[in-house]
Write a protein that holds these residues in place. Structure first.
Motif, PDB file in Angstrom:
ATOM      1  N   GLN A  70       2.093   1.723  -3.514  1.00 29.09           N
ATOM      2  CA  GLN A  70       1.003   2.186  -4.377  1.00 29.09           C
ATOM      3  C   GLN A  70       0.660   3.648  -4.116  1.00 29.09           C
ATOM      4  O   GLN A  70       0.160   4.332  -5.007  1.00 29.09           O
ATOM      5  CB  GLN A  70      -0.236   1.325  -4.182  1.00 29.09           C
ATOM      6  N   SER A  98      -5.233   3.254  -2.449  1.00 28.47           N
ATOM      7  CA  SER A  98      -4.297   2.821  -1.404  1.00 28.47           C
ATOM      8  C   SER A  98      -4.392   3.730  -0.178  1.00 28.47           C
ATOM      9  O   SER A  98      -4.277   3.258   0.951  1.00 28.47           O
ATOM     10  CB  SER A  98      -2.870   2.771  -1.935  1.00 28.47           C
ATOM     11  N   LEU A 131       0.831  -1.210   0.000  1.00 25.09           N
ATOM     12  CA  LEU A 131       0.000   0.000   0.000  1.00 25.09           C
ATOM     13  C   LEU A 131       0.863   1.256   0.000  1.00 25.09           C
ATOM     14  O   LEU A 131       0.519   2.252  -0.645  1.00 25.09           O
ATOM     15  CB  LEU A 131      -0.949  -0.009   1.199  1.00 25.09           C
TER      16      LEU A 131
END
Length: 160
Positions: free
Chosen positions: A27, A39, A24
């Motif tokens: 991203q 994200s 995450l």
């Protein structure tokens, strides 16, 4: 953008959560704005670790889309993390970087306004809390037509 390795805070329970947070975080710095916002939203569900990553993205040397998405993620924090997220946005108002201060200011405006954003639901529009009970009128002629051997929608059904 090349990210430095983030050291685990110790709150992560297993390797899966560490890899998810790393994914995450990566991203969050993507060039695709949809991926960045998604994200940031997912990080808003990650409690303290999500808060740390979003705070790092907001105050770090990152692109404007990443800072905006981090502010979005901070706005979407729920539960006990809502207040610390709001404090991070207030802290961002005093940040020396002008775009960070502007993004935090806009996020606080949206947060204070309620952030309802979307259209009001169709049901609640213009109605009071009580339900109005109405009688539904019966169709005229349908019983008579059926009793005379006619179809309700046409002139004559079958004749023998």
């Amino acid at each position: 953008m090349r990210l430095t390795k983030r050291k685990p805070s110790g709150r992560e329970k297993d390797d899966a959560s560490i890899t998810l947070l790393a994914k995450l975080r990566e991203q969050l710095y993507s060039t695709n704005i949809s991926t960045v916002r998604q994200s940031a939203f997912n990080l808003s569900w990650m409690q303290e670790d999500g808060l740390d990553i979003l705070k790092e993205a907001l105050f770090g040397n990152s692109p404007r889309r990443t800072k905006g998405a981090a502010a979005y993620g901070l706005r979407k924090m729920r539960g006990r993390m809502r207040k610390p997220a709001e404090e991070v946005l207030i802290e961002g108002l005093k940040h020396p970087d002008r775009k960070t201060a502007e993004i935090c200011g806009n996020a606080l405006i949206v947060l204070k306004r309620g952030g309802g954003g979307g259209r009001p639901s169709r049901r609640s529009k213009g109605r009071s809390g009580r339900i109005e009970i109405r009688e539904i009128p019966q169709r005229r002629g349908s019983r008579r037509a059926a009793s005379r051997g006619r179809r309700p929608d046409g002139p004559i059904s079958r004749r023998r």
